[in-house]
Scaffold this active site. Sequence first.
Site, PDB file in Angstrom:
ATOM      1  N   ASN A  15      -5.390  94.701  23.544  1.00  0.00           N
ATOM      2  CA  ASN A  15      -4.100  94.177  23.996  1.00  0.00           C
ATOM      3  C   ASN A  15      -3.447  93.378  22.876  1.00  0.00           C
ATOM      4  OD1 ASN A  15      -1.986  93.424  25.802  1.00  0.00           O
ATOM      5  ND2 ASN A  15      -2.973  91.443  26.154  1.00  0.00           N
ATOM      6  N   HIS A  60      -0.922  90.133  22.278  1.00  0.00           N
ATOM      7  CA  HIS A  60      -0.409  88.972  23.009  1.00  0.00           C
ATOM      8  C   HIS A  60       0.439  88.121  22.056  1.00  0.00           C
ATOM      9  CE1 HIS A  60      -0.305  86.045  26.202  1.00  0.00           C
ATOM     10  NE2 HIS A  60      -0.554  85.113  25.311  1.00  0.00           N
ATOM     11  N   ASP A  76      -6.429  87.511  28.693  1.00  0.00           N
ATOM     12  CA  ASP A  76      -6.153  87.095  27.306  1.00  0.00           C
ATOM     13  C   ASP A  76      -7.309  86.327  26.658  1.00  0.00           C
ATOM     14  OD1 ASP A  76      -3.621  88.221  27.620  1.00  0.00           O
ATOM     15  OD2 ASP A  76      -2.728  86.341  28.293  1.00  0.00           O
ATOM     16  N   SER A 110      -1.572  87.920  18.514  1.00  0.00           N
ATOM     17  CA  SER A 110      -3.010  88.203  18.457  1.00  0.00           C
ATOM     18  C   SER A 110      -3.287  89.563  19.085  1.00  0.00           C
ATOM     19  CB  SER A 110      -3.808  87.175  19.272  1.00  0.00           C
ATOM     20  OG  SER A 110      -3.436  85.855  18.956  1.00  0.00           O
TER      21      SER A 110
HETATM   22  C1  GRF Z   1       5.521  91.893  23.302  1.00  0.00           C
HETATM   23  O1  GRF Z   1       5.923  90.641  22.828  1.00  0.00           O
HETATM   24  C2  GRF Z   1       4.052  91.858  23.672  1.00  0.00           C
HETATM   25  O2  GRF Z   1       3.278  91.067  22.838  1.00  0.00           O
HETATM   26  C3  GRF Z   1       4.114  91.254  25.044  1.00  0.00           C
HETATM   27  O3  GRF Z   1       5.264  91.843  25.649  1.00  0.00           O
HETATM   28  C4  GRF Z   1       6.196  92.209  24.631  1.00  0.00           C
HETATM   29  C5  GRF Z   1       6.470  93.671  24.821  1.00  0.00           C
HETATM   30  O4  GRF Z   1       7.425  94.187  23.948  1.00  0.00           O
HETATM   31  N1  GRF Z   1       2.876  91.432  25.768  1.00  0.00           N
HETATM   32  P1  GRF Z   1       7.611  95.747  23.752  1.00  0.00           P
HETATM   33  O5  GRF Z   1       7.683  96.382  25.140  1.00  0.00           O
HETATM   34  O6  GRF Z   1       6.445  96.259  22.973  1.00  0.00           O
HETATM   35  O7  GRF Z   1       8.904  95.906  23.020  1.00  0.00           O
END
Ligand code: GRF
Length: 190
Positions: free
Chosen positions: A108, A110, A146, A137
Amino acid sequence: MEKYPGKKNTAVFISGRGSNLKSLIKHSKKKNSLIKIILVISNNPDAEGLKYASKSEIEIYGIKNKSNFENKSLKLLDKYNIDLICLAGFMKILSGNFIKKFSKPILNIHPSLLPKYKGLNTHERAIKNKDRFAGASIHKVTEKLDSGKIILQKKVKILKSDDVRSLEKKVLKIEHEIYPKAIDKFLTNL
Ligand code: GRF
């Protein structure tokens, strides 16, 4: 079995915009990348990211949250022989049962310097706390939100002039840069 020699059959789970998905697709098309994105699943059938994925030779599925999402996804993961799942802006929490049944790695991304700011509104919290740095991360997904092993992180400076929007933009840029790197690093060390 790997469909493409030397590359792991990969599924990406998204919920919305899909900018990270886009960077992963670009990476997966490179000769020396260690993944081949075969499948994209969204818990939101209207997710913008699905439109982009449909332009490549990738199987895409929108499965509504309430309609047995996990079981339907598990069947698809099995059908397409998926070795690795990358969550990219996927806003649903996967159950322990799902993680156990899939039994292969799930990663994932984050938008914070974990273990700081698990959950939502990470940039807002970093600004409110007057942190000097924010970041992103990539970690392994476990039952605890997370909290799995961190594979790669990168930080950015928070300027006095930054607000949530400008910080989100800066962090997103490094997300696109480090997610592909983190995946290859993770797979190299398997
Ligand atoms: C990103 O900031 C990711 O880290 C978070 O949600 C956002 C998603 O953006 N979990 P995208 O859909 O990849 O443009």
